[in-house]
Scaffold this motif. Structure first.
Motif, PDB file in Angstrom:
ATOM      1  N   LEU A 237      42.945  40.650  46.839  1.00 54.29           N
ATOM      2  CA  LEU A 237      42.173  40.113  45.711  1.00 54.29           C
ATOM      3  C   LEU A 237      41.088  39.161  46.194  1.00 54.29           C
ATOM      4  O   LEU A 237      39.951  39.197  45.705  1.00 54.29           O
ATOM      5  CB  LEU A 237      43.090  39.388  44.742  1.00 54.29           C
TER       6      LEU A 237
ATOM      7  N   THR B 260      38.358  41.183  48.165  1.00 53.86           N
ATOM      8  CA  THR B 260      37.582  42.046  47.277  1.00 53.86           C
ATOM      9  C   THR B 260      36.633  41.235  46.406  1.00 53.86           C
ATOM     10  O   THR B 260      35.515  41.683  46.110  1.00 53.86           O
ATOM     11  CB  THR B 260      38.527  42.873  46.387  1.00 53.86           C
ATOM     12  N   ASN B 261      37.075  40.046  46.006  1.00 57.60           N
ATOM     13  CA  ASN B 261      36.296  39.256  45.042  1.00 57.60           C
ATOM     14  C   ASN B 261      35.632  38.036  45.669  1.00 57.60           C
ATOM     15  O   ASN B 261      35.176  37.147  44.936  1.00 57.60           O
ATOM     16  CB  ASN B 261      37.213  38.795  43.904  1.00 57.60           C
ATOM     17  N   GLN B 262      35.539  37.982  46.998  1.00 50.75           N
ATOM     18  CA  GLN B 262      35.045  36.754  47.611  1.00 50.75           C
ATOM     19  C   GLN B 262      33.624  36.414  47.202  1.00 50.75           C
ATOM     20  O   GLN B 262      33.303  35.234  46.984  1.00 50.75           O
ATOM     21  CB  GLN B 262      35.176  36.814  49.137  1.00 50.75           C
TER      22      GLN B 262
ATOM     23  N   ARG C 171      32.141  37.127  44.342  1.00 50.09           N
ATOM     24  CA  ARG C 171      32.214  36.629  42.958  1.00 50.09           C
ATOM     25  C   ARG C 171      32.771  35.212  42.926  1.00 50.09           C
ATOM     26  O   ARG C 171      32.299  34.364  42.147  1.00 50.09           O
ATOM     27  CB  ARG C 171      33.084  37.554  42.116  1.00 50.09           C
ATOM     28  N   LEU C 172      33.770  34.947  43.744  1.00 54.74           N
ATOM     29  CA  LEU C 172      34.346  33.607  43.789  1.00 54.74           C
ATOM     30  C   LEU C 172      33.342  32.589  44.326  1.00 54.74           C
ATOM     31  O   LEU C 172      33.219  31.475  43.789  1.00 54.74           O
ATOM     32  CB  LEU C 172      35.607  33.613  44.655  1.00 54.74           C
TER      33      LEU C 172
ATOM     34  N   LEU D 170      37.352  33.202  36.328  1.00 50.87           N
ATOM     35  CA  LEU D 170      37.371  34.327  37.254  1.00 50.87           C
ATOM     36  C   LEU D 170      38.715  34.433  37.955  1.00 50.87           C
ATOM     37  O   LEU D 170      39.263  35.541  38.107  1.00 50.87           O
ATOM     38  CB  LEU D 170      36.247  34.182  38.281  1.00 50.87           C
TER      39      LEU D 170
ATOM     40  N   GLU E 289      41.143  35.944  35.675  1.00 47.00           N
ATOM     41  CA  GLU E 289      40.882  37.375  35.510  1.00 47.00           C
ATOM     42  C   GLU E 289      41.445  38.199  36.666  1.00 47.00           C
ATOM     43  O   GLU E 289      42.137  39.201  36.452  1.00 47.00           O
ATOM     44  CB  GLU E 289      39.371  37.607  35.391  1.00 47.00           C
ATOM     45  N   ILE E 290      41.155  37.773  37.884  1.00 49.56           N
ATOM     46  CA  ILE E 290      41.561  38.602  39.019  1.00 49.56           C
ATOM     47  C   ILE E 290      43.061  38.508  39.292  1.00 49.56           C
ATOM     48  O   ILE E 290      43.680  39.487  39.719  1.00 49.56           O
ATOM     49  CB  ILE E 290      40.746  38.269  40.293  1.00 49.56           C
TER      50      ILE E 290
END
Length: 481
Positions: free
Chosen positions: A50, A53-55, A57-58, A164, A167-168
């Protein structure tokens, strides 16, 4: 009026969600009180995926919350340590979970003693705003590795990151295993009052007292990671360029909004000017400009910005010498929420900047005559979360190590003890209680269950009544001496 009603309604929803989630996690834990190592490893691997994959966005969300947060600081202080602590835990979890054998006295033989490490149950994690990703993930890794269910209360001051992260996490973990709670201070207060099996709070000392008080009503054990005024000692003979460069990095990182940032410097009185000059040079090399420099992070919000400005105003009014380091001489007073790194000289104990944890890019410099005086200065005050000593003399190093107390310590560096996977992190006194990170995190969130085992032969019968036999007397003679 309308906004207040909306906030109250949303808070009520979040509080109700907190209660439902706690009940769901409690029931789920009872149905699986000892998750296997394969379950725990899969949960950790899922968390790692997670983050990776979302770094981006974070990073973007944290940047939005700060208005300007250095991407590299987020990578260095949030993404990288989160991934590294997962990797380290995956590598060592099997060994941590194994029961440890303990000594059995001859008096009780034949038998065996073991300590089994069991999950505690439902763990609550309260996350601050300054490192919203790592200070959520670090405790979560420890909790999951120990086999617990976890509820995470994110800070209301980082709404984009909090939304966020919720969400993730909730898109990949079932709510009865990991759940994220958002909301204002009233939601956080209700959260801390839940009868968790363990509660970890990271934040200020004043709020930590309230959290501990709420937890005490339920006899909930707590780990408190608080702040305090972490000193940096410049030794009488350290090369000033070395000390100044490393202190400048530790203080400027995240604009000083770090619980272990150097809060003030103790410097030999006859070396203060040399420190100021070298500090200015080293800071300017790292940050040749401030206003539009994405490497230099902004203050999180107007409230914190105003607090820091009030510290400066108070110090100036009470006679302090203010040295603002603004290499490009830029105008920063038009809503950027960026404060130049500012040295404060000629301080007095009644200044707010010498009483409260600063948590920003202000750095008092206090002169001392000899090392004994510097150590005495530290020991007269509440025990800090971190202590930094800069000097290469081994005797001086050991003197400071042995004569002071702090949660953790770096010798000839700043901040970096927090990044060590195999070192515990935690405070002492006003700076907190308990530890986590690495093995200590696993142990903190585990119940250490003592198990004494004997089989068919019962040696205990030799001390059963009636007492006063020759056998009793022989046992007393052997074992009471």
């Amino acid at each position: 009026m309308g906004a207040t009603v909306v906030q109250l309604t949303e808070s009520k929803k979040q509080i109700q969600h907190t209660h439902r989630t706690f009940d769901d996690q409690t029931k789920a834990f009872r149905s699986n009180p000892m998750p296997s190592i394969s379950e725990r490893r899969e949960n950790l691997k899922r968390l790692k995926r997670l983050i990776l994959t979302n770094q981006e966005r974070l990073i973007e969300a944290i940047d939005r919350d700060f208005s300007c947060r250095s991407k590299d600081e987020t990578l260095i202080a949030e993404v990288m340590p989160s991934i590294q602590c997962i990797n380290y835990t995956l590598k060592h979890l099997d060994g941590w979970m194994k029961p440890s054998k303990r000594h059995v006295s001859m008096l009780f033989q034949p038998a065996s003693n073991q300590v089994h490490y069991q999950p505690k149950g439902v763990v609550g994690i309260i996350v601050p705003w300054n490192y919203p990703l790592y200070l959520a993930v670090g405790p979560l890794v420890a909790s999951l590795s120990a086999g617990n269910r976890s509820m995470i209360k994110m800070s209301e001051y980082t709404p984009h990151t909090s939304a966020l992260f919720k969400e993730i996490i909730e898109g990949s973990f079932p709510g009865d295993l990991v759940s994220v709670i958002t909301g204002e201070a009233d939601v956080a207060a209700d959260f801390s009052a839940q009868p968790f099996d363990h509660l970890l709070f990271t934040g200020s000392t004043s709020v930590g007292r309230l959290v501990m008080k709420a937890a005490a009503e339920n006899l909930t054990p707590v780990t408190l990671e608080l702040g305090g005024k972490s000193p940096a000692i410049v030794s009488p003979d350290v090369p000033m360029e070395d000390a100044a460069q490393r202190i400048a990095f530790g203080k400027a990182f995240n604009a000083g909004q770090t619980c272990v940032a150097p809060d003030y410097v103790l410097c030999p009185s006859d070396r203060v000017q040399a420190f100021v000059d070298e500090f200015r040079t080293r800071f300017s090399e790292m940050y040749p400009s401030i206003r539009d420099n994405d490497d230099y992070t902004a203050i999180i919000n107007e409230r914190q910005y105003a607090r820091l400005q009030s510290y400066l105003d108070d110090a100036r009014a009470k006679g302090a010498k203010i040295i603002e380091i603004n290499p490009a001489r830029e105008n920063l007073g038009d809503g950027t929420r960026k404060i130049p790194l500012t040295l404060i000289l000629n301080t007095t104990p009644d200044m707010k900047v010498m009483q409260d944890e600063i948590f920003g890019p202000l750095l008092p410099v206090v002169g001392y005559t000899n090392l004994d005086e510097a150590v005495h200065y530290i020991n007269e005050r509440p025990r800090p979360l971190a202590l930094y000593f800069f000097g290469y003399d081994r005797g001086q190093q050991q003197y400071v190590v042995h004569q002071t107390h702090s949660g953790g310590m770096c010798i000839n560096d700043a901040l970096m003890h927090v990044a060590q996977d195999d070192l515990p992190f935690g405070g002492i006194g006003d700076s907190g209680m308990g530890h986590y990170h690495g093995k200590e995190g696993f142990l903190t969130f585990s119940h250490h269950r003592a198990i004494f085992t004997k089989q068919k032969f019962n040696s205990g019968q030799f001390v059963y009544p009636p007492h006063g036999t020759s056998l009793h007397k022989m046992i007393y003679k052997l074992f009471i001496r």
